[in-house]
Design a protein around this motif. Structure first.
Motif, mmCIF file in Angstrom:
data_model
loop_
_atom_site.group_PDB
_atom_site.id
_atom_site.type_symbol
_atom_site.label_atom_id
_atom_site.label_comp_id
_atom_site.label_asym_id
_atom_site.label_seq_id
_atom_site.Cartn_x
_atom_site.Cartn_y
_atom_site.Cartn_z
ATOM 1 N N ILE A 109 -6.272 -15.809 -5.235
ATOM 2 C CA ILE A 109 -7.160 -15.508 -6.348
ATOM 3 C C ILE A 109 -7.530 -14.032 -6.281
ATOM 4 O O ILE A 109 -8.088 -13.573 -5.279
ATOM 5 N N LEU A 110 -7.214 -13.291 -7.334
ATOM 6 C CA LEU A 110 -7.434 -11.845 -7.372
ATOM 7 C C LEU A 110 -8.397 -11.530 -8.509
ATOM 8 O O LEU A 110 -8.042 -11.655 -9.686
ATOM 9 N N ASP A 111 -9.601 -11.110 -8.158
ATOM 10 C CA ASP A 111 -10.657 -10.865 -9.146
ATOM 11 C C ASP A 111 -10.821 -9.368 -9.364
ATOM 12 O O ASP A 111 -11.482 -8.689 -8.570
ATOM 13 N N GLU A 112 -10.207 -8.846 -10.413
ATOM 14 C CA GLU A 112 -10.326 -7.425 -10.777
ATOM 15 C C GLU A 112 -9.955 -6.512 -9.602
ATOM 16 O O GLU A 112 -10.587 -5.484 -9.373
ATOM 17 N N VAL A 113 -8.893 -6.846 -8.889
ATOM 18 C CA VAL A 113 -8.585 -6.121 -7.651
ATOM 19 C C VAL A 113 -7.957 -4.756 -7.903
ATOM 20 O O VAL A 113 -7.951 -3.908 -7.008
ATOM 21 N N THR A 114 -7.431 -4.513 -9.091
ATOM 22 C CA THR A 114 -6.717 -3.254 -9.322
ATOM 23 C C THR A 114 -7.607 -2.164 -9.914
ATOM 24 O O THR A 114 -7.156 -1.031 -10.084
ATOM 25 N N ALA A 115 -8.858 -2.467 -10.206
ATOM 26 C CA ALA A 115 -9.719 -1.522 -10.926
ATOM 27 C C ALA A 115 -9.889 -0.206 -10.178
ATOM 28 O O ALA A 115 -9.955 0.866 -10.797
ATOM 29 N N ALA A 116 -9.962 -0.256 -8.844
ATOM 30 C CA ALA A 116 -10.231 0.953 -8.067
ATOM 31 C C ALA A 116 -8.963 1.653 -7.586
ATOM 32 O O ALA A 116 -9.038 2.712 -6.968
ATOM 33 N N LEU A 117 -7.783 1.076 -7.863
ATOM 34 C CA LEU A 117 -6.539 1.595 -7.290
ATOM 35 C C LEU A 117 -5.906 2.659 -8.172
ATOM 36 O O LEU A 117 -6.042 2.635 -9.398
ATOM 37 N N ASP A 118 -5.160 3.585 -7.531
ATOM 38 C CA ASP A 118 -4.419 4.559 -8.327
ATOM 39 C C ASP A 118 -3.124 3.918 -8.823
ATOM 40 O O ASP A 118 -2.803 2.769 -8.486
ATOM 41 N N ALA A 134 0.838 -1.201 0.000
ATOM 42 C CA ALA A 134 0.000 0.000 0.000
ATOM 43 C C ALA A 134 0.870 1.248 0.000
ATOM 44 O O ALA A 134 1.663 1.457 0.912
ATOM 45 N N ARG A 135 0.717 2.061 -1.028
ATOM 46 C CA ARG A 135 1.426 3.338 -1.076
ATOM 47 C C ARG A 135 0.548 4.461 -0.514
ATOM 48 O O ARG A 135 1.056 5.446 -0.039
ATOM 49 N N THR A 136 -0.753 4.278 -0.574
ATOM 50 C CA THR A 136 -1.680 5.208 0.052
ATOM 51 C C THR A 136 -1.731 4.919 1.550
ATOM 52 O O THR A 136 -1.936 3.762 1.940
ATOM 53 N N PRO A 137 -1.534 5.929 2.418
ATOM 54 C CA PRO A 137 -1.622 5.689 3.863
ATOM 55 C C PRO A 137 -3.012 5.195 4.253
ATOM 56 O O PRO A 137 -4.023 5.747 3.820
ATOM 57 N N VAL A 138 -3.051 4.148 5.064
ATOM 58 C CA VAL A 138 -4.322 3.591 5.536
ATOM 59 C C VAL A 138 -4.283 3.577 7.057
ATOM 60 O O VAL A 138 -3.506 2.818 7.641
ATOM 61 N N PRO A 139 -5.093 4.399 7.737
ATOM 62 C CA PRO A 139 -5.062 4.467 9.207
ATOM 63 C C PRO A 139 -5.591 3.185 9.833
ATOM 64 O O PRO A 139 -6.730 2.771 9.570
ATOM 65 N N LEU A 140 -4.798 2.572 10.684
ATOM 66 C CA LEU A 140 -5.139 1.256 11.219
ATOM 67 C C LEU A 140 -6.300 1.280 12.197
ATOM 68 O O LEU A 140 -6.991 0.269 12.377
ATOM 69 N N ALA A 186 0.155 4.290 -8.293
ATOM 70 C CA ALA A 186 1.213 3.866 -7.371
ATOM 71 C C ALA A 186 0.824 2.586 -6.638
ATOM 72 O O ALA A 186 1.635 1.647 -6.527
ATOM 73 N N ASP A 187 -0.406 2.527 -6.130
ATOM 74 C CA ASP A 187 -0.852 1.322 -5.436
ATOM 75 C C ASP A 187 -0.945 0.140 -6.391
ATOM 76 O O ASP A 187 -0.584 -0.991 -6.040
ATOM 77 N N ARG A 188 -1.414 0.392 -7.605
ATOM 78 C CA ARG A 188 -1.535 -0.695 -8.576
ATOM 79 C C ARG A 188 -0.172 -1.288 -8.907
ATOM 80 O O ARG A 188 -0.002 -2.508 -8.929
#
Length: 245
Positions: free
Chosen positions: A161-170, A126-132, A172-174
């Motif tokens: 198994i990754l089903d279209e997981v990158t569609a919503a990512l920017d 994750a390149r986007t900060p995600v508050p735990l 850098a995260d992708r």
């Protein structure tokens, strides 16, 4: 490592998957290509224990595998990140990530280690900060997708198994997720990757299987066919229309 042999699944009169056979090798990124309605989602559900096949079998390590529910598949080393982002909205990011490790009534990760475990797996991609401590439901959709991916990765699955997981990512995260996929495959993990983006197919895949109308059209190594040839096999009508544009 994993094989589906003559798998079939119907929903009433609708044939979702018909006599599908694919062999998947350990340590590879195996991409599944197909239009909507081609059978991709049904294959994912069959390999996650959500639905059961009407015919055919799943083999794990060359032996028949008769998992009857998601928990059995997870115990065998499967982890699935679905196209729909599934979080427990009122629980923290940390709790959401560790849902894969905690039991229903008991936390298996000690309290003092929980944030470090969750933050450590997020930091891998994750390149986007995600508050735990934030409620997962309060996060933007892209951040929620990162949380769901972390929930799968923290289990150290043998089959991811990754089903279209990158569609919503920017971007850098992708790209970081792609780097993680290559890393995991290099460590022997089998990654089943469902995507509709041809650049991802050609940049990541070791092997490619094409589904059309619930049937497996072909399985081949990346580079055997051009993107145009893959599109033609996946969607002949669309390919013909594009050829005349």
């Amino acid at each position: 490592m994993l094989e589906v042999r003559a798998l079939s699944k119907r929903y009433g009169e609708t044939v979702a998957l018909s006599d599908a056979s694919i062999a998947f090798r350990a340590g590879t990124i195996h991409t599944i290509l197909g239009e909507n309605g081609s059978g991709k989602s049904t294959l994912v559900k069959l390999l996650s224990g959500i639905v059961q096949p009407d015919a055919g079998k799943i083999l794990l390590g060359g032996k028949p595998f008769s998992g009857r529910d998601p928990a059995t598949f997870q115990a065998a080393g499967f982890a699935t990140v679905f196209q729909e982002v599934l979080v427990a909205p009122d629980r923290s990011v940390t709790d959401n990530i560790l849902l894969g490790l905690d039991g229903l009534l008991k936390r298996n990760v000690p309290r003092g280690e929980r944030k470090a475990r969750a933050g450590g797996v997020l930091a891998r991609f994750a390149r986007t900060p995600v508050p735990l401590d934030a409620p997962a439901g309060a996060l933007p959709l892209a951040a929620q997708q990162l949380v769901v991916l972390a929930r799968a990765v923290v289990r150290n699955p043998k089959i991811l198994i990754l089903d279209e997981v990158t569609a919503a990512l920017d971007f850098a995260d992708r790209e970081a997720v792609f780097a993680l996929m290559r890393e995991l495959a290099g460590q022997g993990t089998l990654i089943l990757f469902i995507t509709h983006r041809m650049d991802e197919v050609m940049g990541l895949s070791h092997r490619i299987s094409i589904l059309r109308g619930g049937k497996v059209v072909r399985t081949e190594e990346r580079g055997v066919s051009t993107p145009a040839e893959l599109l033609k096999a996946m969607a002949p009508q669309t390919a013909a229309e594009l050829a005349h544009v």
